[in-house]
Design a protein around this motif. Structure first.
Motif, mmCIF file in Angstrom:
data_model
loop_
_atom_site.group_PDB
_atom_site.id
_atom_site.type_symbol
_atom_site.label_atom_id
_atom_site.label_comp_id
_atom_site.label_asym_id
_atom_site.label_seq_id
_atom_site.Cartn_x
_atom_site.Cartn_y
_atom_site.Cartn_z
ATOM 1 N N HIS A 145 0.800 -1.222 0.000
ATOM 2 C CA HIS A 145 0.000 0.000 0.000
ATOM 3 C C HIS A 145 0.834 1.275 0.000
ATOM 4 O O HIS A 145 0.276 2.367 0.009
ATOM 5 C CB HIS A 145 -0.951 -0.001 1.202
ATOM 6 N N GLY A 146 2.175 1.146 0.025
ATOM 7 C CA GLY A 146 2.986 2.353 -0.076
ATOM 8 C C GLY A 146 4.146 2.364 0.893
ATOM 9 O O GLY A 146 4.351 1.417 1.657
ATOM 10 N N ILE A 231 -4.716 1.494 -6.889
ATOM 11 C CA ILE A 231 -3.610 2.284 -7.427
ATOM 12 C C ILE A 231 -2.986 1.602 -8.641
ATOM 13 O O ILE A 231 -2.644 2.257 -9.625
ATOM 14 C CB ILE A 231 -2.614 2.564 -6.291
HETATM 15 C C1 LIG Z 1 -1.452 -1.244 -4.872
HETATM 16 C C2 LIG Z 1 -0.470 -0.161 -4.601
HETATM 17 N N1 LIG Z 1 -0.731 0.723 -3.635
HETATM 18 C C3 LIG Z 1 0.120 1.731 -3.370
HETATM 19 C C4 LIG Z 1 1.295 1.886 -4.057
HETATM 20 C C5 LIG Z 1 2.221 3.024 -3.733
HETATM 21 O O1 LIG Z 1 2.186 3.955 -4.752
HETATM 22 P P1 LIG Z 1 3.324 5.085 -4.852
HETATM 23 O O2 LIG Z 1 4.609 4.396 -5.144
HETATM 24 O O3 LIG Z 1 2.856 5.985 -5.956
HETATM 25 O O4 LIG Z 1 3.356 5.791 -3.536
HETATM 26 C C6 LIG Z 1 1.618 0.971 -5.063
HETATM 27 C C7 LIG Z 1 2.896 1.077 -5.803
HETATM 28 O O5 LIG Z 1 3.409 0.137 -6.349
HETATM 29 C C8 LIG Z 1 0.714 -0.072 -5.346
HETATM 30 O O6 LIG Z 1 0.966 -0.977 -6.307
#
Ligand SMILES: Cc1ncc(COP(=O)(O)O)c(C=O)c1O
Length: 405
Positions: A145-146, A231
């Motif tokens: 999730h990040g 995302i």
């Molecule tokens: C499902 C999911 N959530 C959150 C993220 C985090 O995104 P970011 O790298 O733009 O912060 C990603 C990144 O791979 C993701 O695949």
């Protein structure tokens, strides 16, 4: 060192190794110069067919005229202005998203992690407003999730937690696709359940139909909020505009980023009216989030995906791609699984092969793929990938894999 090195690249690598924080380890020995369609070119004009797409960011491929025009025109007029003022592209992109999804209201940030932070804050504020002490978010093992502290705590992978402990409180990670585990994890302090419809970084694991419907039911019965992290899965990637559409249910809150800004940083948290109303002035904000440039890019991306029906196209080409990978599986016993939805596909290899070696071999042959989770080759190309390009990848993989028989 594998791949060809140029003097130019040596200088870049030297500067990177000397000055950049070493968070990425050994990178692919290439610096891309430009791209066109689904092909990236390095500084020597060597072509690479791209099945990574900036990790599901470049949905329209490279140099898409609609995106170039939107960004160029907006950059000439106004790149940034504060959200203290009304921003045309911010309002219009929010409208397009609300009109084409189950979300009623939108808030824009700059990344996926930020969008998920917004979702977590919104869920907590929703219960705070009702005077209820509910703050805990149930998430799945192998999720991603990040990289912020809260989204790391939400991420169900211990290896990401350990070095940064103590993790923020209020997160519980339980097995994916296991409804009973969710049911037993619900407590009087639970606020929400948060999942990816298809786990991406974890290795392309698809949420079962019964699981997703069951989550919705559990949320309804226990007055919890259902949050989908879309995302990676959102914006046509899985063959629907958003992946929740596959399951015939709707989340209360969902997030988007990656493809949304076409490469200009942009993330969004979207929610049903009654939930979105929990955010009041001062509760959330962002200096850059929802700026004119990113939202102009977002409008071009979203409008193109809708106008050109790229979700349907991704469903069709994804099915073709899936069938091709299944044929490879029939030929090679060390391919243990092929899974995914639309153009978010994974091919798992057994432990006799290191998936990273296949990624390197593909690279040397002019193809970009990557490896996620448990030795799973992941394919997340631009949504405009053609059957011909898929055929070329399959032929190349077939040639590489022969050596492992
Ligand atoms: C499902 C999911 N959530 C959150 C993220 C985090 O995104 P970011 O790298 O733009 O912060 C990603 C990144 O791979 C993701 O695949």
């Amino acid at each position: 060192m594998w791949g060809e090195m140029t003097v130019d690249l040596s200088e870049i690598i030297a500067a990177d190794k000397r000055y950049y924080m070493n968070t990425f380890g050994e990178r692919m020995p290439v610096a891309f110069d430009h791209g066109e369609g689904c092909v990236l070119y390095d500084k020597n004009s060597k072509a690479y067919i791209d099945f990574v797409a900036g990790i599901a960011v470049n949905a329209l491929g490279y140099a898409h005229p609609a995106l170039i025009d939107a960004v160029t025109e907006q950059a000439k007029k106004l790149i940034h202005c504060s959200s203290l003022y009304y921003i045309e592209s911010q309002a219009k992109l929010a409208q397009i998203l609300a009109e084409n999804t189950c979300g009623d209201r939108v808030f824009f940030g700059n990344s996926g992690a930020e969008a998920n932070e917004g979702a977590i804050k919104l869920a907590r504020k929703y219960f705070y407003n009702q005077g209820q002490e509910r703050y805990e978010i149930i998430t799945a093992k192998a999720s991603f999730h990040g990289r912020t502290l809260a989204t790391l705590a939400a991420t169900g992978q211990d290896k990401y937690h350990k070095p940064f402990e103590p993790m923020p409180a209020g997160f519980i990670n339980i097995p994916f696709n296991d409804l009973e585990a969710v049911e037993s994890a619900i407590s009087p302090t639970t606020a929400a359940i948060m999942v990816e419809p298809v786990q991406g970084e974890g290795g392309v694991f698809v949420a079962d139909n019964g699981y997703m419907k069951g989550l919705r039911k559990l949320c309804d019965e226990n007055d919890l909020l259902l949050i989908f992290d879309e995302i990676q899965t959102g914006l046509g990637r899985t063959g629907k505009f958003f992946a929740y559409e596959h399951y015939g249910i709707e989340p209360d809150i969902f997030t988007s980023a990656k493809a949304l800004g076409g490469g200009i940083p942009l993330g969004a948290v979207m929610a049903k009216e009654q939930v979105a109303a929990a955010f009041e002035p001062g509760d959330h904000g962002s200096t850059f989030g929802g700026g004119p440039l990113a939202c102009a890019a977002g409008m071009a991306v979203v409008q193109t995906i809708l106008d050109e029906q790229l979700s349907d196209y991704a469903a069709q080409t994804g099915q073709y791609f899936f069938d091709c990978l299944k044929q490879l599986q029939a030929e090679y016993g060390f391919i243990t699984d092929v899974r995914g939805k639309g153009l978010m596909l994974g091919m798992e290899l057994d432990q006799s092969i290191n998936g990273k070696d296949i990624v390197k071999a593909a690279f040397c042959n002019g193809f970009l793929i990557n490896c996620a989770g448990h030795n799973t080759l992941r394919f997340i190309p631009p949504l405009i990938i053609t059957k011909n390009e898929i055929d070329m990848l399959i032929e190349m993989l077939d040639n590489i894999l022969k050596a492992y028989l």
